[in-house]
Design a protein around this motif. Sequence first.
Motif, PDB file in Angstrom:
ATOM      1  N   ILE A 116       0.842  -1.206   0.000  1.00 45.90           N
ATOM      2  CA  ILE A 116       0.000   0.000   0.000  1.00 45.90           C
ATOM      3  C   ILE A 116       0.873   1.250   0.000  1.00 45.90           C
ATOM      4  O   ILE A 116       0.610   2.214  -0.730  1.00 45.90           O
ATOM      5  N   ALA A 117       1.933   1.248   0.811  1.00 44.13           N
ATOM      6  CA  ALA A 117       2.824   2.408   0.892  1.00 44.13           C
ATOM      7  C   ALA A 117       3.519   2.668  -0.446  1.00 44.13           C
ATOM      8  O   ALA A 117       3.614   3.825  -0.879  1.00 44.13           O
ATOM      9  N   ILE A 118       3.967   1.623  -1.096  1.00 44.46           N
ATOM     10  CA  ILE A 118       4.599   1.783  -2.410  1.00 44.46           C
ATOM     11  C   ILE A 118       3.587   2.343  -3.404  1.00 44.46           C
ATOM     12  O   ILE A 118       3.903   3.234  -4.194  1.00 44.46           O
ATOM     13  N   GLY A 119       2.359   1.837  -3.345  1.00 45.21           N
ATOM     14  CA  GLY A 119       1.321   2.343  -4.243  1.00 45.21           C
ATOM     15  C   GLY A 119       1.037   3.827  -4.038  1.00 45.21           C
ATOM     16  O   GLY A 119       0.898   4.580  -5.000  1.00 45.21           O
ATOM     17  N   ILE A 120       0.989   4.257  -2.786  1.00 41.02           N
ATOM     18  CA  ILE A 120       0.764   5.678  -2.502  1.00 41.02           C
ATOM     19  C   ILE A 120       1.926   6.508  -3.024  1.00 41.02           C
ATOM     20  O   ILE A 120       1.728   7.549  -3.666  1.00 41.02           O
ATOM     21  N   ASN A 121       3.167   6.049  -2.772  1.00 41.93           N
ATOM     22  CA  ASN A 121       4.342   6.791  -3.237  1.00 41.93           C
ATOM     23  C   ASN A 121       4.387   6.903  -4.752  1.00 41.93           C
ATOM     24  O   ASN A 121       4.656   7.980  -5.294  1.00 41.93           O
ATOM     25  N   VAL A 122       4.124   5.805  -5.439  1.00 40.89           N
ATOM     26  CA  VAL A 122       4.147   5.822  -6.902  1.00 40.89           C
ATOM     27  C   VAL A 122       3.064   6.750  -7.435  1.00 40.89           C
ATOM     28  O   VAL A 122       3.292   7.523  -8.377  1.00 40.89           O
ATOM     29  N   ASN A 123       1.891   6.725  -6.818  1.00 41.97           N
ATOM     30  CA  ASN A 123       0.796   7.596  -7.229  1.00 41.97           C
ATOM     31  C   ASN A 123       1.184   9.065  -7.073  1.00 41.97           C
ATOM     32  O   ASN A 123       0.893   9.891  -7.936  1.00 41.97           O
TER      33      ASN A 123
END
Length: 176
Positions: A116-123
């Motif tokens: 989830i954290a990686i997804g937020i950062n990439v977004n």
Amino acid sequence: MSTHALRRFRLLTWPFRSRFSSPLWLALRMYLGLVWMTFGLGKIRAGWLTSNPLRPLLTAVAEGQTQTPLDFYTHVARLMVDTGADGLLSVLIPLAEVAVAVSFFSGVLLVPAAIIAIGINVNLILAGIASVHFDGRIILMQVLLLAAWRVAGLLGLGTLVRRMWPRLHVVRKVTA
């Protein structure tokens, strides 16, 4: 594979396999947890749960006022604004950031939290509002944490609960 190459491979993979490396992963988890808690609480204090600060930001991205690394994200931003998803995301993002922080602090559900954290950062990087220099490093740390999933949570609440569970189960049987 030669013995020398096998030793080198084992040395490179040691931090991802050995329980003795868990203090290293604990330190990384605490740092990442602090980063995510700071982000999440900052958004909550700024009123993200009661207002919609994403709408002007996503509107600026959709209209091309904010430079994005990939052009397709302007269409994604337009879709989020048009469907009203920005209002929902204004509530979900700070709550997700706090949940990721709690997971990193406790060592429970590390893999889903890191994803989830990686997804937020990439977004955030795709929206053009985050720095690749900072968020790229955070993403790298989270990928390393994912690679060490077997030992990264050994020093945490999840291990304590797993160790205590058989004792709690036995006590319940005796008293019943």
